[in-house]
Motif scaffolding. Structure first.
Motif, short mmCIF file in Angstrom:
data_model
loop_
_atom_site.label_atom_id
_atom_site.label_comp_id
_atom_site.label_asym_id
_atom_site.label_seq_id
_atom_site.Cartn_x
_atom_site.Cartn_y
_atom_site.Cartn_z
N PHE A 1 0.84 -1.18 0.00
CA PHE A 1 0.00 0.00 0.00
C PHE A 1 0.88 1.24 0.00
N ASP A 2 0.43 2.30 -0.68
CA ASP A 2 1.20 3.54 -0.77
C ASP A 2 1.57 4.07 0.61
N GLY A 3 2.79 4.56 0.71
CA GLY A 3 3.22 5.20 1.94
C GLY A 3 3.51 4.23 3.08
N GLY A 4 3.41 2.96 2.82
CA GLY A 4 3.65 1.99 3.89
C GLY A 4 4.54 0.87 3.41
N HIS A 5 4.76 -0.05 4.28
CA HIS A 5 5.59 -1.20 3.94
C HIS A 5 4.67 -2.35 3.52
N ALA A 6 5.28 -3.41 3.08
CA ALA A 6 4.51 -4.57 2.62
C ALA A 6 3.80 -5.23 3.80
N VAL A 7 2.57 -5.64 3.55
CA VAL A 7 1.83 -6.44 4.52
C VAL A 7 1.36 -7.70 3.83
N PHE A 8 1.16 -8.74 4.62
CA PHE A 8 0.79 -10.04 4.10
C PHE A 8 -0.54 -10.47 4.70
N GLU A 9 -1.31 -11.21 3.91
CA GLU A 9 -2.52 -11.83 4.42
C GLU A 9 -2.62 -13.22 3.84
N LEU A 10 -3.23 -14.12 4.59
CA LEU A 10 -3.42 -15.47 4.09
C LEU A 10 -4.27 -15.43 2.83
N ALA A 11 -3.94 -16.29 1.90
CA ALA A 11 -4.64 -16.34 0.61
C ALA A 11 -5.84 -17.28 0.70
N ASP A 12 -6.50 -17.29 1.83
CA ASP A 12 -7.59 -18.26 2.05
C ASP A 12 -8.97 -17.67 1.82
N SER A 13 -9.04 -16.37 1.60
CA SER A 13 -10.36 -15.77 1.43
C SER A 13 -10.58 -15.40 -0.03
N GLY A 14 -11.83 -15.19 -0.38
CA GLY A 14 -12.15 -14.81 -1.74
C GLY A 14 -11.73 -13.37 -2.03
N HIS A 15 -12.06 -12.91 -3.20
CA HIS A 15 -11.68 -11.56 -3.60
C HIS A 15 -12.32 -10.52 -2.67
N HIS A 16 -11.53 -9.51 -2.35
CA HIS A 16 -12.03 -8.36 -1.61
C HIS A 16 -11.12 -7.18 -1.91
#
Length: 134
Positions: free
Chosen positions: A72-87
Motif C-alpha cells: 500500500f502507498d506510503g507503507g511497507h509490505a503487509v501479508f494476508e493469508l490467501a484463504d479468502s475470496g476476492h475483496h
C-alpha cells in the motif's frame, strides 16, 4: 496438523519456523501483518524465530500462493493469508489500519467498464485511502 498439510500441498518442506509463522497468520485477529508484525507476535509468544527467517518464509509463502503481499502507498509490505475470496481494501492514511470490504456493485461496474472498452478483466486491486471524518 492442518498447517503441515497446507505446507506440503504448497510444495514446502515442513519446518518449525514455517509452521509457527503459518499458525501465527492463521490465528491472529490482524489479517494484514508486516514481517515485523509477525516477528513481534512470535517474540511475544516466546517463539525463537529470527526476523530474517520471517522475511524468507513470507517470501516463500508468497511464491507458493499461501499468502498475498500488498504494498500500500506510503507503507511497507503487509501479508494476508490467501484463504479468502476476492475483496478490496481501505487504508487509513493516519493510522495505517487496513479494512477489507466487498461491494458487488463496484465489482459489476468494473467489469462493465472493461467490457465497454473491448477488454477482458484478468485481475484487479482496488485500494481506497481514507481518514476518519473530523
Amino acid at each position: 496438523m492442518v498447517e503441515n498439510n497446507e505446507l506440503r500441498k504448497a510444495g514446502l518442506k515442513v519446518t518449525l519456523p514455517r509452521v509457527k509463522i503459518l499458525q501465527m497468520l492463521d490465528s491472529t485477529e490482524q489479517r494484514h501483518m508486516s514481517a515485523e508484525d509477525v516477528y513481534k507476535a512470535l517474540m511475544e509468544a516466546g517463539e525463537d524465530v529470527g526476523l530474517a527467517t520471517v522475511y524468507r518464509v513470507l517470501t516463500q509463502f508468497e511464491a507458493a500462493g499461501l499468502v498475498v503481499r500488498h504494498n500500500f502507498d506510503g507503507g511497507h509490505a503487509v501479508f494476508e493469508l490467501a484463504d479468502s475470496g476476492h475483496h478490496d481494501h481501505m487504508v487509513c492514511v493516519d493510522t495505517g489500519e487496513v479494512i477489507e470490504f466487498f461491494d458487488p456493485e463496484i465489482e459489476k461496474r468494473q467489469k462493465e467498464i472493461v467490457k465497454e472498452r473491448g477488454y477482458e478483466l484478468v485481475d484487479h486491486n482496488l485500494v481506497l485511502y481514507i481518514r476518519k471524518k473530523k
